[in-house]
Motif scaffolding. Sequence first.
Motif, mmCIF file in Angstrom:
data_model
loop_
_atom_site.group_PDB
_atom_site.id
_atom_site.type_symbol
_atom_site.label_atom_id
_atom_site.label_comp_id
_atom_site.label_asym_id
_atom_site.label_seq_id
_atom_site.Cartn_x
_atom_site.Cartn_y
_atom_site.Cartn_z
ATOM 1 N N THR A 154 36.023 40.494 37.716
ATOM 2 C CA THR A 154 35.736 41.024 39.092
ATOM 3 C C THR A 154 34.951 42.095 39.648
ATOM 4 O O THR A 154 34.409 42.333 40.629
ATOM 5 C CB THR A 154 37.184 41.370 39.773
ATOM 6 N N GLU A 178 38.829 34.895 47.539
ATOM 7 C CA GLU A 178 39.035 35.017 48.885
ATOM 8 C C GLU A 178 38.748 36.421 49.553
ATOM 9 O O GLU A 178 38.179 36.612 50.526
ATOM 10 C CB GLU A 178 40.198 34.438 49.442
ATOM 11 N N ASP A 179 39.441 37.373 48.692
ATOM 12 C CA ASP A 179 39.389 38.837 49.334
ATOM 13 C C ASP A 179 37.915 39.318 49.367
ATOM 14 O O ASP A 179 37.561 40.200 50.205
ATOM 15 C CB ASP A 179 40.323 39.818 48.407
ATOM 16 N N LEU A 180 37.163 39.105 48.160
ATOM 17 C CA LEU A 180 35.973 39.584 48.086
ATOM 18 C C LEU A 180 34.937 38.563 48.944
ATOM 19 O O LEU A 180 33.550 38.970 49.131
ATOM 20 C CB LEU A 180 35.431 39.319 46.669
ATOM 21 N N PRO A 213 39.746 44.919 44.343
ATOM 22 C CA PRO A 213 41.083 45.142 44.927
ATOM 23 C C PRO A 213 42.198 45.677 43.688
ATOM 24 O O PRO A 213 41.958 45.136 42.641
ATOM 25 C CB PRO A 213 41.584 43.667 45.120
ATOM 26 N N ARG A 258 42.547 34.202 44.747
ATOM 27 C CA ARG A 258 42.993 35.264 45.643
ATOM 28 C C ARG A 258 41.878 36.366 45.626
ATOM 29 O O ARG A 258 41.500 36.583 46.700
ATOM 30 C CB ARG A 258 44.226 35.881 45.216
ATOM 31 N N ALA A 259 41.414 36.674 44.513
ATOM 32 C CA ALA A 259 40.263 37.493 44.367
ATOM 33 C C ALA A 259 39.172 37.100 44.894
ATOM 34 O O ALA A 259 38.434 37.980 45.710
ATOM 35 C CB ALA A 259 39.987 37.999 43.033
#
Length: 471
Positions: free
Chosen positions: A236, A269-271, A424, A266-267
């Motif tokens: 990440t 999508e958040d990035l 995150p 999830r990561a």
Amino acid sequence: MCGIAGFRGAGARDKVAAMLRTIGHRGPDARGLYHDGRITIKTSEGEDVLEAPPSEDIALGHNLLSIVGGPQPVAGDGVLVFNGEIYSHDIPAGGDAHLILDLIEGHGGDLEDAIRFTVSELDGDYAFIYTDGKNLAAVRDPVGVKPLYYAGEAFASERKALWSIGLRNVESLPPGHAIINGRMVKLRGLPQPRKCTESPHELKGLLKSAIRGSVKKRTRGLKKAALVFSGGVDSTLLAALLSEYLNITLYTVGTQGSADVEFASRAAEDLGMDLQVIEVTEEAVRDALPHVLAAIEVYNPMQIAIAMPLYLASREASAAGFRVMFSGQGADELFAGYHRYRRLLEDGNLEEALTRDLENIYHVNLERDDAVTMANSVELRVPFLDLRVIELALRTPTCFKITGPDDEMRKHILREVAAEMGVPDYIARRPKKAAQYGSGIDRILRRRVLPGFDHEAFLRRLMNEGGVVQR
């Protein structure tokens, strides 16, 4: 970037040509062969023949994976084939191979002295073979990111190339070493640990700069790349940094509902990044097994399970047109990410173990990872194994990496750096889970696929038939 081969002895030209055919997957864009005063370059557009220094019993060959630079061998007073990337110089129009050739021949004098000087000037991941028609030298980078195998004065990027010409006692050239006219020579080692004089805040600042710099120089000349992505802290952090310099696509491999798929989704999508999920099934594992085993060239269930996610990810990336894939390889050895390091800390042996693991990473991890990505004509780049990052990690006190024998997180300083660089918090604090377990592949492989697979017969065929596995 490519596959290279070299040979001194009777039938050199035919032997190098056979080795190049065996490792054609490493470079589908051009094939070059040097022997006795001629370099022949074959591409989809035709064949070119160039003049080169004479030599009756030495041949060199090169398969090109076109990323930056053109076909090889390249010639001056001598001839050189090169695999890798150099980051320490402005690269000539002809590419990295011409830079190395110029350094060797510009130094002059004794070949060993010229090779030592050249390696001292290089920052990068590389293996190369050079001849002036009489002398022959094969060289590997100090970390061992790029592979080079040998048997006598026969050299190739993969063992199976040497097997294909009947050689069996094949060894891996140690990192930072050369074989010059049949004699092993140590050229350059890893950075030596020195006492840390920085505060934790200062050390984190240096690490941020070094990791960012490593990523930046490894994106030079690229517009897009792929990243094998588990949703862990290492990958990440790379995703966040790579996105600053090029278009990056993430590839995650796992069974439905596996930890890696859930965290990676999830990561991503958040990035706000593109994620391709490759779902693992028993059929997919069974189909990939012979290709993975042919690539890594050794039967070891754990190595196969570790290699398979990367093989599947790079296969999909290759199909999508990517030539370069990034990986977080090396972060666990540098910053004490593995569970077993807790016991070693308790026993007082952690620093020694970390140094030993780094020294051995070339044959434990790097050769395997290079083999499975290059089986799909994709070059793997590993920013955490930059020499500057290694130097800083080696001088980082172990208490900044693991706080005690009950520490479930580990890699604390890297996690703090990652959080401060945009990772995150739930990823920065995610406990380490090995790829073969996080993806769910290990369970399928050991319980359902390997028990019915005759690996001994497969490896015999691999050695006797030149290492080619049909898709």
